[in-house]
Design an enzyme around this catalytic site. Structure first.
Site, PDB file in Angstrom:
ATOM      1  N   SER A 178     -11.051  -0.758  -1.335  1.00  0.00           N
ATOM      2  CA  SER A 178      -9.797  -0.728  -0.560  1.00  0.00           C
ATOM      3  C   SER A 178     -10.041  -1.052   0.900  1.00  0.00           C
ATOM      4  O   SER A 178      -9.184  -1.639   1.556  1.00  0.00           O
ATOM      5  CB  SER A 178      -9.178   0.672  -0.598  1.00  0.00           C
ATOM      6  OG  SER A 178      -8.420   0.874  -1.740  1.00  0.00           O
ATOM      7  N   ASP A 218       0.837  -1.204   0.000  1.00  0.00           N
ATOM      8  CA  ASP A 218       0.000   0.000   0.000  1.00  0.00           C
ATOM      9  C   ASP A 218       0.874   1.257   0.000  1.00  0.00           C
ATOM     10  O   ASP A 218       1.949   1.251  -0.596  1.00  0.00           O
ATOM     11  CB  ASP A 218      -0.924  -0.060   1.238  1.00  0.00           C
ATOM     12  CG  ASP A 218      -2.253   0.646   1.014  1.00  0.00           C
ATOM     13  OD1 ASP A 218      -2.244   1.863   0.810  1.00  0.00           O
ATOM     14  OD2 ASP A 218      -3.308  -0.023   1.061  1.00  0.00           O
ATOM     15  N   HIS A 238      -3.784   6.098   3.317  1.00  0.00           N
ATOM     16  CA  HIS A 238      -4.472   4.896   2.841  1.00  0.00           C
ATOM     17  C   HIS A 238      -3.883   3.621   3.448  1.00  0.00           C
ATOM     18  O   HIS A 238      -4.616   2.743   3.918  1.00  0.00           O
ATOM     19  CB  HIS A 238      -4.357   4.883   1.318  1.00  0.00           C
ATOM     20  CG  HIS A 238      -5.162   3.840   0.625  1.00  0.00           C
ATOM     21  ND1 HIS A 238      -4.707   2.562   0.418  1.00  0.00           N
ATOM     22  CD2 HIS A 238      -6.391   3.903   0.060  1.00  0.00           C
ATOM     23  CE1 HIS A 238      -5.632   1.883  -0.252  1.00  0.00           C
ATOM     24  NE2 HIS A 238      -6.659   2.674  -0.474  1.00  0.00           N
TER      25      HIS A 238
END
Ligand SMILES: *[C@@H]1O[C@H](CO)[C@@H](O)[C@H](O)[C@H]1NC(C)=O
Ligand SMILES: *[C@@H]1O[C@H](CO)[C@@H](O)[C@H](O)[C@H]1NC(C)=O
Ligand SMILES: *[C@@H]1O[C@H](CO)[C@@H](O)[C@H](O)[C@H]1NC(C)=O
Length: 766
Positions: free
Chosen positions: A563, A149, A222
């Site tokens: 996600s 990620d 994220h």
């Protein structure tokens, strides 16, 4: 938007993509090269020496090659999930290399993007704590989940290591340091961290080290968010904005985390993603979680599919996001059958923020805005952004203004008002920023017809809410009928957090849908998990709205996207692997899928958020993940790497193409006879003896045997499913198709092991 419309013809969509070599320009780009590891000529001391020489020779450089050059052309070399390297070269050199002995495939670099919809929020409500069984057990404590990620924020409370035992002895990874990530950043929770930027920088040039850092530190948020969804510790945040207090925790709070940073400001590059897979396999992880969007190309050209195959072969479960391209059909990505492809659903929690209009109408909206509210009881003038530029002499056209694009609003027209902006083009948070800077006091973000009724709650920089397409239409009509004497007015009523919402779950509008564009016979997505308005950890260096002007700081943030769904399944996979250490990745995926449910909390089949209409297997796959039932599924369907090779044989891939994925010579002769869906079924080994009775739904199937009698743990039994198409009730148009779905269910009275089945009946073209 009609969900009952016939599905598009699948076979016409076979994607013809060739390696883009020998093409138009001689400009260098990155290629990923698969080699036969055993083919290394003995004159080269290492594989890297061989690779460099091969690239040099292909470039027409060193004549016979073989010369070792300092600072050579290689970007990454791979040896665990994949054998080969990535390098810059001209398309002509790539074509030459593809023909060289020992080279199995040459795949062009691609760039991917994170599968989030960027729907942040200030401090807020917490995910409900997982069940006592999972919380009290030590499940997952010896397992390592790799998060590929944007990196991780190592100091976040979600990643503390109090009460955890020593790092599992099988762990062989490292903790790379760099700016913002000192050498002591790892602990017994975050056991490893690496970053891979060579592929990114080879294409995009040297990174801007003011905007991002060359270390595993998460400059985006994220990666921290997804890591904490998979395996965040229990955290008790104090809510300062009046939202509920509660416990934040990941799915496998005791599992260890390893962060592999591959996503940068410029995207996530395949050569770096493959390097992360390679490192994760070598490091000894158990699960790989990949919340990155896919591309639709044959598996032998898809670096994620290739890396995931290597990981799966090493016994690692790979869970990937399905993508956010919904609600349209054929949008699902990351579809290789050896990965778990995860779509997104809602939870029974909502953040209502309704719009009350001057004419008394109330329109349903959602928001997680957490700052100062609008003045209570006051009605504000409403203006539609699409008409707010026409009154001015500004150059902005009505279209840009309707979208609230940067610089499109006339401050004189919007100052002090609530501005209605259309969804699309720029990010939802950016629209709020544009309205805010133009002097608007609030914003209503209205879906267009294409967006349907799917809503995502955001943490805007000003009081704002989002409404669906129907409400948007009413709003525009109301404003359009207003006059100078009787202006349109309204306000936004922020209602905080509602729990027990029905129906839930629903399939999130953005969740990418089947059919599977690569292999229509393999249903994708595999399943759905929570992905709408998910609260999880957030780094303290990044504002919650994800736009540079947002100076706010928050320890948790709400995001939406597949996600966020993917790491739920990754964490559960770790728990399953802990409970059943001998299970293969396919068996774990089977347990997750066969126990998934398709009913919502109103006892109806789950509906599609974008339409409110009942969803189907192309929307939710096997259904919504059910952690407790997955722990004890009754039976599992296993698949071995050989079965996957047979599957690839049946796609009519050449043996060369298959070798690009499997790195072993493929013998397709048997496979092409046998077909590829004869997966053995076996018991999960925690009962001595089990009988399973075959049950069918949907009425069009048959097969045998109808009963499976297991006599020992781990026993494998086979069965046949025969599907007979009844003659259509009315004549089908030539070339049209009909889709029917049902399920095969094995039941022993306590377990129900469901497999969705879809049958497409296609009428001949003439
Ligand atoms: C690097 O990033 C910073 C911060 O985002 C920005 O102000 C600066 O202009 C960038 N520099 C270059 C050379 O792009
Ligand atoms: C759903 O069905 C169950 C069992 O039949 C029942 O207990 C429950 O009350 C029903 N829930 C709703 C919302 O109808
Ligand atoms: C593979 O080739 C066979 C024989 O030509 C054909 O019948 C089959 O449909 C092909 N399969 C695919 C997936 O293209």
């Amino acid at each position: 938007m009609a969900k009952s419309a016939p599905r598009p013809l699948l076979l016409l969509l076979a994607v013809a993509v060739a390696v883009a070599v020998g093409g138009v320009s001689g400009e260098e780009r990155t290629f990923i090269v698969r080699v036969d590891a055993d083919a290394k000529p003995s004159i080269f001391p290492t594989h890297a020496h061989w690779y460099e020489a091969a690239v040099t020779a292909a470039a027409g450089g060193g004549g016979g090659g073989g010369e070792w050059r300092e600072g050579g052309p290689l970007i990454h070399t791979y040896s665990a999930a994949f054998h080969g390297f990535s390098a810059r070269m001209s398309p002509a050199a790539a074509a030459a290399l593809a023909a060289a002995p020992g080279v199995a495939a040459v795949v062009p670099e691609r760039v991917r993007h994170l599968a989030t919809t960027r729907s942040p929020r200030f401090l807020g409500l917490l995910s409900s704590p997982p069940s006592a069984l999972l919380a009290d057990s030590d499940f997952g404590a010896d397992l390592v989940i790799a998060i590929i990620d944007t990196g991780i924020s190592p100091t976040h409370r979600s990643f503390h290591d109090r009460g955890l035992g020593p790092v599992p002895p099988k762990w062989r990874g490292v903790c790379s340091s760099g700016p913002g990530f000192p050498p002591n950043s790892c602990n017994r929770k975050l056991v490893g961290a690496r970053f891979f930027s060579a592929g990114y920088e080879a294409t995009s040039g040297r990174m801007n080290e003011t905007a991002e850092v060359r270390s595993p530190l998460d400059n985006d948020g994220h990666g921290t968010h997804t890591a904490s969804i998979a395996a965040g510790r229990y955290v008790f945040p104090a809510s300062t904005l009046g939202y509920a207090r509660g416990v934040a925790a990941g799915m496998a709070p005791k599992a260890r985390l390893a962060a592999y940073k591959v996503c940068w400001v410029g995207g996530c590059f395949d050569s770096d993603i493959l390097a992360a897979f390679d490192a994760a396999v070598a490091d000894g992880v158990d699960v790989v979680s990949l919340s990155v969007g896919g591309v639709v190309v044959p598996y032998y050209l898809d670096a994620i599919a290739i890396g995931a195959f290597g990981a799966t072969e090493a016994g690692i479960v790979v869970s990937a996001s399905a993508g956010n391209g919904g609600p349209g059909g054929l949008t699902v990505t990351n579809v290789a059958p050896w990965m778990a492809t995860v779509g997104a659903g809602s939870m029974d929690r909502a953040f209502p923020a309704n719009v009350r209009l001057g004419n008394g109408q109330v329109l349903d909206g959602v928001s997680v805005y957490g700052g100062p509210a609008l003045q209570s009881g006051k009605m504000y003038e409403l203006v539609y952004a699409g008409t707010s530029s026409s009154a001015s002499s500004s150059a902005a056209d009505g279209y840009s203004a309707s979208m609230c694009l940067d610089g499109s609003l006339d401050p004189a027209a919007v100052r002090g008002k609530i501005v209605v902006c259309d969804r699309g083009v720029n990010s939802r948070a950016a629209k709020g920023d544009v309205v805010h800077r133009a002097g608007g006091v609030g914003m209503v973000l209205a879906n267009g017809v294409f967006d349907g009724e799917g809503l995502v709650a955001d943490c805007h920089v000003l009081p704002a809410t989002a409404v669906g397409a129907a409400a948007g239409e009413k709003l525009r009509k109301y404003i359009g009928s207003s006059t100078r004497q009787a202006p349109a007015t309204g306000t936004i009523l922020f209602e905080g957090t509602h729990l027990g919402v029905r129906p839930a779950p629903v399939v999130a509008a953005f969740s990418a849908r089947g059919p599977n564009p690569q292999s229509p016979e393999i249903l994708k997505p595999d399943l759905i998990a929570p992905g709408l308005n998910i609260l999880a950890a957030w780094p303290n260096g990044v504002g919650p709205a994800g736009i540079p002007s947002d100076g706010r700081r928050t320890e948790f943030n709400i995001l939406s996207g597949t996600s966020m769904a993917c790491p739920h399944v990754s964490g559960l996979a770790a728990l399953l692997k802990a409970a059943h250490p001998t299970w293969s990745p396919a068996a774990i995926k089977s347990a997750l899928m066969t126990t998934a449910y398709i009913k919502d909390n109103s006892n109806g089949t789950m509906v599609d958020e974008s339409t409110g209409v009942v969803a189907d297997v192309f929307d939710f796959g096997a259904g919504h993940v059910d952690p407790m039932r997955a722990m004890d599924p009754g039976l599992v369907y296993d698949i071995t790497p050989v079965d996957y090779v047979n599957f690839l044989c049946n796609l009519n891939y050449t043996e060369q193409n298959i070798r690009a994925i499997t790195r072993r010579p493929a013998d397709c002769r048997g496979a092409r006879r046998a077909g590829h869906d004869e997966d053995p079924l076996h018991t999960d080994g925690d009962q001595r003896r089990r009988r399973a009775g075959g049950v069918q739904r949907g009425g069009e199937g048959a097969g045998g045997p109808r009963q499976l009698a297991f006599r020992r743990d781990g026993q494998k039994l086979s069965f046949t499913v025969r599907v007979e198409a009844a003659a259509p009730r009315r004549k089908m148009e030539p070339g049209s198709s009909q889709v029917r779905s049902g399920a095969v269910t094995w039941s022993d009275g306590r377990h129900a092991v469901n497999t969705p089945v879809v049958v497409t009946v296609q009428a001949p073209l003439q």
